[in-house]
Design an enzyme around this catalytic site. Sequence first.
Site: not given
Ligand code: AMP
Length: 196
Positions: A133, A92, A143
Amino acid sequence: MTQNNKVVIFLGPPGAGKGTQAARLAAEQNLVQLSTGDILRDHVARDTELGRQVKPILDAGHLVPDDILIALIRDRLAGMEPVRVIFDGFPRTTAQAEALDVLLEELGAPASAVPLLEVPDQVLIDRIVDRGRQAAERGEKVRSDDNEETARRRQQVYREQTQPLIDYYAARGHLYTVNGVGSMDEVYSRITQGMK
Ligand code: AMP
């Protein structure tokens, strides 16, 4: 056998459908799906030390520090043979992408495909709010970041920190753009067609 290696990196904003599409591709092509969001949420649910550390960051929609993510991924890849993996939500940041390149180089398994799922901003927010929802309606755990305010913050973080990766992977090849609007099947077939 290195010729069995396959490394797919899903790029795209929060709510683009990366998780859903990656799960199907993993099942159909015998790949391990590494969703860093799922891994972190699992730590939060189990109330591990890492979980306690990252929970406020996830709740706020910010990014967890690079060193934590890079260590997590290094652990998951260690000893994997062949390397057959889909990254969903990682990398990311540019620092994460560079670290991943080094890890994959060490394993002799460079990225083979980098699909970028494109979906208009407002559709993304609607999808995320709907996901929250619907989970609530089914009596499932919602979440903590699937609400409009946090979804907008996650979108902003994506623009600032993750979007530069599009150029990073475009420069290295393997990047292709996929229209992420349509049925699950339509989007899936666009992804596999682009893969060749
Ligand atoms: P996601 O399920 O991919 O939308 O990730 C949910 C949350 O996990 C994100 O908003 C970040 O807070 C954290 N997160 C997931 N992957 C990463 C990553 N590669 N780098 C940093 N934070 C992450």
